[in-house]
Design an enzyme around this catalytic site. Structure first.
Site, PDB file in Angstrom:
ATOM      1  N   GLY A 135      26.053  34.910  34.156  1.00  0.00           N
ATOM      2  CA  GLY A 135      26.509  33.708  34.829  1.00  0.00           C
ATOM      3  C   GLY A 135      26.514  33.886  36.333  1.00  0.00           C
ATOM      4  O   GLY A 135      26.237  34.970  36.861  1.00  0.00           O
ATOM      5  N   PHE A 136      26.846  32.823  37.032  1.00  0.00           N
ATOM      6  CA  PHE A 136      26.828  32.819  38.498  1.00  0.00           C
ATOM      7  C   PHE A 136      27.734  33.919  39.067  1.00  0.00           C
ATOM      8  O   PHE A 136      27.283  34.842  39.756  1.00  0.00           O
ATOM      9  CB  PHE A 136      27.258  31.431  38.971  1.00  0.00           C
ATOM     10  CG  PHE A 136      27.465  31.272  40.447  1.00  0.00           C
ATOM     11  CD1 PHE A 136      26.686  31.946  41.373  1.00  0.00           C
ATOM     12  CD2 PHE A 136      28.450  30.401  40.917  1.00  0.00           C
ATOM     13  CE1 PHE A 136      26.877  31.775  42.741  1.00  0.00           C
ATOM     14  CE2 PHE A 136      28.642  30.213  42.274  1.00  0.00           C
ATOM     15  CZ  PHE A 136      27.864  30.911  43.189  1.00  0.00           C
ATOM     16  N   ILE A 137      29.020  33.859  38.754  1.00  0.00           N
ATOM     17  CA  ILE A 137      29.962  34.844  39.304  1.00  0.00           C
ATOM     18  C   ILE A 137      29.754  36.204  38.657  1.00  0.00           C
ATOM     19  O   ILE A 137      29.815  37.244  39.330  1.00  0.00           O
ATOM     20  CB  ILE A 137      31.410  34.353  39.124  1.00  0.00           C
ATOM     21  CG1 ILE A 137      31.619  33.025  39.859  1.00  0.00           C
ATOM     22  CG2 ILE A 137      32.400  35.395  39.629  1.00  0.00           C
ATOM     23  CD1 ILE A 137      32.970  32.381  39.603  1.00  0.00           C
ATOM     24  N   LYS A 150      42.277  27.100  30.056  1.00  0.00           N
ATOM     25  CA  LYS A 150      42.501  28.177  31.013  1.00  0.00           C
ATOM     26  C   LYS A 150      43.991  28.514  31.118  1.00  0.00           C
ATOM     27  O   LYS A 150      44.370  29.689  31.234  1.00  0.00           O
ATOM     28  CB  LYS A 150      41.928  27.795  32.382  1.00  0.00           C
ATOM     29  CG  LYS A 150      40.417  27.896  32.450  1.00  0.00           C
ATOM     30  CD  LYS A 150      39.971  29.329  32.167  1.00  0.00           C
ATOM     31  CE  LYS A 150      38.513  29.563  32.425  1.00  0.00           C
ATOM     32  NZ  LYS A 150      38.114  30.961  32.166  1.00  0.00           N
ATOM     33  N   TYR A 190      39.573  21.452  29.832  1.00  0.00           N
ATOM     34  CA  TYR A 190      39.159  22.731  30.408  1.00  0.00           C
ATOM     35  C   TYR A 190      40.352  23.441  31.040  1.00  0.00           C
ATOM     36  O   TYR A 190      40.608  24.620  30.780  1.00  0.00           O
ATOM     37  CB  TYR A 190      38.068  22.504  31.445  1.00  0.00           C
ATOM     38  CG  TYR A 190      37.783  23.709  32.305  1.00  0.00           C
ATOM     39  CD1 TYR A 190      37.174  24.839  31.767  1.00  0.00           C
ATOM     40  CD2 TYR A 190      38.135  23.731  33.649  1.00  0.00           C
ATOM     41  CE1 TYR A 190      36.924  25.959  32.553  1.00  0.00           C
ATOM     42  CE2 TYR A 190      37.880  24.836  34.440  1.00  0.00           C
ATOM     43  CZ  TYR A 190      37.279  25.950  33.886  1.00  0.00           C
ATOM     44  OH  TYR A 190      37.042  27.052  34.665  1.00  0.00           O
TER      45      TYR A 190
END
Length: 333
Positions: free
Chosen positions: A12-14, A158, A154
């Site tokens: 993924g991006f991070i 979290k 979402y």
């Protein structure tokens, strides 16, 4: 002897940037990612392939919610640190496909915590989100603020993972830092994020939808800043004496830390920075606020600066230019 880290969501991006930073710091890294089709898989595959150029990187393509998978992985490697980024992202997508959030975010984090219980690492850093602040009107958001009013499914998932993690820290003495990050952007970013969508549309002379009639603010955080602070936090293990303004739990080695730029930017200013970097003007269509969204985010980064001695500081125009330069090169436009 090199330390070994597990990074979930490694393609993924991070996750990609975290793996690169760890490898550059002479860690061995085991990355796991399901390479799901939430956005273009080719981008994830390219990130993965770049990481595989390093002999100290091992990649596993699998879903973390698979029962027993992570437990076997923890037993094999005895990880020194874990950075947990694998999740189904997206506030708006959670309205359309909530079940995927249960699998990736809830079940996946449960499997991770169960694996860590039997083979504890020195420190676990688990990704949360500024979305957990939900309907909180007090700004800037501080880690000790209440997070009882969730605006999206979402955000609710979290918040649930934060609660799970705190209970495991208390019951099994697992050192856990939950980091809440704020609107991360930069090269190799997710195509569903604003900086990506706006750049694509502006370069193609397409309309861009501007929600809440442009009256939005976000605490935009450049990817390098986020990852550098994560690297700083690896050795800041929760426990011991709290510092000023700490979110350290009295029930176990558990702490929450905001990672943001600490300065909200108006959405129209964000678009203007992309216009400047592309040399093109945006054609905007003003829209109402979308369900589940919030009008503003703003991180109080006092605790982050106290713990690490630093906070994110990359100016928006610098970060946006780096992204646009990457976009031109990657997509040949």
């Amino acid at each position: 002897m090199p330390r070994t880290a597990l990074v979930t969501g490694a393609a993924g991006f991070i996750g990609f940037y975290c793996c690169k930073a760890l490898l550059n710091a002479d860690w061995k890294v085991v990355g796991i990612d399901a390479l799901t089709d939430y956005y273009e898989i080719r981008l994830k595959q390219k990130r993965r392939d770049m990481l595989l150029d390093d002999a100290h990187f091992q990649f596993i393509e699998h879903r973390i919610e698979t029962p027993g998978l992570l437990k076997d992985l923890f037993a094999e490697h005895n990880f020194d640190a874990v950075i947990h980024l694998a999740a189904q992202a997206g506030v708006r997508h959670s309205i359309d496909a909530p079940r995927t959030y249960i699998a990736a975010n809830i079940e996946g984090t449960f499997e991770l915590l169960e694996a860590a219980r039997t083979h504890p690492p020195d420190h676990m850093l688990l990704a949360s989100s500024s979305s957990v602040y939900g309907g909180n009107a007090k700004m800037p958001y501080a880690e000790t603020d209440k997070t009882d009013c969730q605006m999206s499914f979402y955000g609710a998932t979290k918040k649930a993972t934060e609660t799970f993690a705190q209970s495991y820290a208390h019951l099994y003495d697992l050192p856990i830092t939950m980091f809440r990050f704020f609107t991360v952007y930069g090269p190799w970013g997710r195509p569903d994020m604003a900086h990506f969508k706006f750049t694509r549309a502006i370069l193609a002379d397409d309309l861009i939808n501007v929600y809440n009639h442009g009256q939005m603010q976000r605490d935009f955080t450049y990817i390098d800043d986020l990852v550098c602070r994560l690297m700083d936090l690896i050795d800041v293990v929760p426990g011991g004496v709290p510092v000023t303004g700490d979110s350290l739990s009295p029930l176990g080695p558990y702490r929450i830390v905001n990672i943001g730029n600490g300065a909200p930017v108006k959405l129209l200013d964000f678009i203007a920075a992309i216009e400047e970097a592309t040399g093109r003007k945006a054609t905007m269509r003003m829209q109402e606020m979308q369900p589940g969204d919030v009008p503003a985010t703003w991180a109080d980064t006092t605790l982050l600066e106290t713990l690490t001695g630093r906070r994110p500081r990359t100016p928006l125009n610098v970060g946006i230019k780096a992204f646009v330069d990457w976009y031109h090169n990657y997509y040949h436009v």
